[in-house]
Motif scaffolding. Structure first.
Motif, PDB file in Angstrom:
ATOM      1  N   ALA A  39     -48.486  31.109   7.407  1.00 41.90           N
ATOM      2  CA  ALA A  39     -49.353  31.588   6.330  1.00 41.90           C
ATOM      3  C   ALA A  39     -48.580  31.784   5.033  1.00 41.90           C
ATOM      4  CB  ALA A  39     -50.027  32.889   6.751  1.00 41.90           C
ATOM      5  N   SER A  40     -47.382  32.338   5.116  1.00 34.51           N
ATOM      6  CA  SER A  40     -46.623  32.591   3.883  1.00 34.51           C
ATOM      7  C   SER A  40     -46.191  31.294   3.213  1.00 34.51           C
ATOM      8  CB  SER A  40     -45.409  33.475   4.167  1.00 34.51           C
ATOM      9  OG  SER A  40     -44.455  32.789   4.952  1.00 34.51           O
ATOM     10  N   ILE A  41     -45.869  30.283   3.993  1.00 33.85           N
ATOM     11  CA  ILE A  41     -45.471  28.990   3.437  1.00 33.85           C
ATOM     12  C   ILE A  41     -46.651  28.305   2.755  1.00 33.85           C
ATOM     13  CG2 ILE A  41     -44.742  26.652   4.079  1.00 33.85           C
ATOM     14  CD1 ILE A  41     -43.095  27.998   6.340  1.00 33.85           C
ATOM     15  N   ASN A  42     -47.839  28.469   3.307  1.00 33.53           N
ATOM     16  CA  ASN A  42     -49.022  27.756   2.829  1.00 33.53           C
ATOM     17  C   ASN A  42     -49.973  28.607   1.994  1.00 33.53           C
ATOM     18  OD1 ASN A  42     -49.041  24.931   3.973  1.00 33.53           O
ATOM     19  ND2 ASN A  42     -48.501  26.130   5.773  1.00 33.53           N
ATOM     20  N   GLU A  43     -49.579  29.815   1.657  1.00 36.35           N
ATOM     21  CA  GLU A  43     -50.406  30.709   0.843  1.00 36.35           C
ATOM     22  C   GLU A  43     -51.809  30.876   1.411  1.00 36.35           C
ATOM     23  OE1 GLU A  43     -50.009  29.023  -3.088  1.00 36.35           O
ATOM     24  OE2 GLU A  43     -48.211  30.217  -3.442  1.00 36.35           O
ATOM     25  N   ILE A  44     -51.854  31.198   2.686  1.00 38.42           N
ATOM     26  CA  ILE A  44     -53.106  31.523   3.369  1.00 38.42           C
ATOM     27  C   ILE A  44     -52.933  32.890   4.017  1.00 38.42           C
ATOM     28  CG2 ILE A  44     -53.871  29.147   3.744  1.00 38.42           C
ATOM     29  CD1 ILE A  44     -52.635  29.221   6.513  1.00 38.42           C
ATOM     30  N   THR A  45     -54.003  33.448   4.530  1.00 40.85           N
ATOM     31  CA  THR A  45     -53.916  34.756   5.169  1.00 40.85           C
ATOM     32  C   THR A  45     -54.204  34.640   6.653  1.00 40.85           C
ATOM     33  OG1 THR A  45     -56.237  35.283   4.735  1.00 40.85           O
ATOM     34  CG2 THR A  45     -54.632  35.969   3.077  1.00 40.85           C
ATOM     35  N   VAL A  46     -53.645  35.551   7.416  1.00 43.07           N
ATOM     36  CA  VAL A  46     -53.898  35.619   8.851  1.00 43.07           C
ATOM     37  C   VAL A  46     -54.137  37.079   9.217  1.00 43.07           C
ATOM     38  CG1 VAL A  46     -51.440  35.745   9.417  1.00 43.07           C
ATOM     39  CG2 VAL A  46     -53.046  35.008  11.149  1.00 43.07           C
ATOM     40  N   GLN A  47     -55.151  37.292  10.042  1.00 43.65           N
ATOM     41  CA  GLN A  47     -55.481  38.638  10.495  1.00 43.65           C
ATOM     42  C   GLN A  47     -55.747  38.604  11.991  1.00 43.65           C
ATOM     43  OE1 GLN A  47     -58.906  39.791   8.186  1.00 43.65           O
ATOM     44  NE2 GLN A  47     -57.633  40.617   6.556  1.00 43.65           N
ATOM     45  N   ARG A  48     -55.392  39.657  12.655  1.00 42.45           N
ATOM     46  CA  ARG A  48     -55.671  39.805  14.081  1.00 42.45           C
ATOM     47  C   ARG A  48     -57.067  40.372  14.206  1.00 42.45           C
ATOM     48  NH1 ARG A  48     -54.933  39.091  19.131  1.00 42.45           N
ATOM     49  NH2 ARG A  48     -54.269  40.702  20.553  1.00 42.45           N
ATOM     50  N   ASP A  49     -57.831  39.835  15.140  1.00 46.68           N
ATOM     51  CA  ASP A  49     -59.123  40.429  15.453  1.00 46.68           C
ATOM     52  C   ASP A  49     -59.173  40.649  16.958  1.00 46.68           C
ATOM     53  OD1 ASP A  49     -59.899  38.054  16.701  1.00 46.68           O
ATOM     54  OD2 ASP A  49     -61.188  37.418  15.076  1.00 46.68           O
ATOM     55  N   GLY A  50     -60.259  41.176  17.446  1.00 49.75           N
ATOM     56  CA  GLY A  50     -60.366  41.515  18.857  1.00 49.75           C
ATOM     57  C   GLY A  50     -60.190  40.346  19.801  1.00 49.75           C
ATOM     58  N   LEU A  51     -60.535  39.139  19.364  1.00 45.21           N
ATOM     59  CA  LEU A  51     -60.487  37.975  20.234  1.00 45.21           C
ATOM     60  C   LEU A  51     -59.297  37.064  19.986  1.00 45.21           C
ATOM     61  CD1 LEU A  51     -64.273  37.064  19.991  1.00 45.21           C
ATOM     62  CD2 LEU A  51     -63.137  38.392  21.777  1.00 45.21           C
ATOM     63  N   GLY A  52     -58.584  37.279  18.909  1.00 42.36           N
ATOM     64  CA  GLY A  52     -57.473  36.387  18.580  1.00 42.36           C
ATOM     65  C   GLY A  52     -57.042  36.594  17.149  1.00 42.36           C
ATOM     66  N   TYR A  53     -57.056  35.496  16.378  1.00 40.08           N
ATOM     67  CA  TYR A  53     -56.559  35.527  15.001  1.00 40.08           C
ATOM     68  C   TYR A  53     -57.503  34.766  14.089  1.00 40.08           C
ATOM     69  CZ  TYR A  53     -52.389  37.044  17.390  1.00 40.08           C
ATOM     70  OH  TYR A  53     -51.514  37.731  18.178  1.00 40.08           O
ATOM     71  N   GLN A  54     -57.602  35.229  12.846  1.00 34.63           N
ATOM     72  CA  GLN A  54     -58.396  34.543  11.831  1.00 34.63           C
ATOM     73  C   GLN A  54     -57.472  34.075  10.723  1.00 34.63           C
ATOM     74  OE1 GLN A  54     -61.487  37.033  10.309  1.00 34.63           O
ATOM     75  NE2 GLN A  54     -62.549  37.154  12.251  1.00 34.63           N
ATOM     76  N   ILE A  55     -57.614  32.811  10.367  1.00 35.43           N
ATOM     77  CA  ILE A  55     -56.850  32.243   9.258  1.00 35.43           C
ATOM     78  C   ILE A  55     -57.837  31.945   8.143  1.00 35.43           C
ATOM     79  CG2 ILE A  55     -55.452  30.288   8.494  1.00 35.43           C
ATOM     80  CD1 ILE A  55     -54.405  30.118  11.359  1.00 35.43           C
ATOM     81  N   ARG A  56     -57.506  32.385   6.946  1.00 38.99           N
ATOM     82  CA  ARG A  56     -58.387  32.185   5.800  1.00 38.99           C
ATOM     83  C   ARG A  56     -57.629  31.508   4.672  1.00 38.99           C
ATOM     84  NH1 ARG A  56     -61.562  32.014   9.037  1.00 38.99           N
ATOM     85  NH2 ARG A  56     -62.882  33.674   9.732  1.00 38.99           N
ATOM     86  N   GLY A  57     -58.393  30.978   3.748  1.00 41.25           N
ATOM     87  CA  GLY A  57     -57.870  30.147   2.663  1.00 41.25           C
ATOM     88  C   GLY A  57     -56.948  30.834   1.695  1.00 41.25           C
ATOM     89  N   GLN A  58     -56.783  30.209   0.568  1.00 44.38           N
ATOM     90  CA  GLN A  58     -55.814  30.541  -0.475  1.00 44.38           C
ATOM     91  C   GLN A  58     -55.745  32.035  -0.759  1.00 44.38           C
ATOM     92  OE1 GLN A  58     -54.217  27.911  -1.393  1.00 44.38           O
ATOM     93  NE2 GLN A  58     -53.104  28.472  -3.197  1.00 44.38           N
ATOM     94  N   ILE A  59     -54.533  32.539  -0.857  1.00 45.38           N
ATOM     95  CA  ILE A  59     -54.294  33.912  -1.275  1.00 45.38           C
ATOM     96  C   ILE A  59     -54.471  33.959  -2.785  1.00 45.38           C
ATOM     97  CG2 ILE A  59     -52.559  35.731  -1.518  1.00 45.38           C
ATOM     98  CD1 ILE A  59     -51.225  34.619   1.014  1.00 45.38           C
ATOM     99  N   GLU A  60     -55.209  34.938  -3.261  1.00 44.01           N
ATOM    100  CA  GLU A  60     -55.387  35.093  -4.697  1.00 44.01           C
ATOM    101  C   GLU A  60     -54.086  35.609  -5.298  1.00 44.01           C
ATOM    102  OE1 GLU A  60     -58.047  34.344  -6.592  1.00 44.01           O
ATOM    103  OE2 GLU A  60     -59.002  33.529  -4.801  1.00 44.01           O
TER     104      GLU A  60
END
Length: 67
Positions: A39-60
């Motif tokens: 995520a840090s290399i690609n300027e995206i975000t990652v969050q842990r949720d109850g079932l796994g992980y969520q990856i989201r687009g561009q960091i503002e």
């Protein structure tokens, strides 16, 4: 990673298009450690949720003041 770690990684293809990572890991890292590096290399975000992980687009990025 989903198969190797038995986790679910949720993402929207359109939010991660043209994002790449080439590398290797020792296998001692947690899924979150690996995803944070990617995520840090690609300027995206990652969050842990109850079932796994969520990856989201561009960091503002904060805009720089004009001089």
């Amino acid at each position: 990673m989903e198969l190797a770690y038995q986790i679910k990684i949720d993402f929207q293809q359109s939010e991660v298009e043209n994002k790449y990572f080439t590398g290797s890991f020792s296998g001692k890292e947690t899924p979150m450690e690996i995803l944070k590096i990617i995520a840090s290399i690609n300027e995206i975000t990652v969050q842990r949720d109850g079932l796994g992980y969520q990856i989201r687009g561009q960091i503002e990025k904060a805009s720089k003041p004009e001089r």
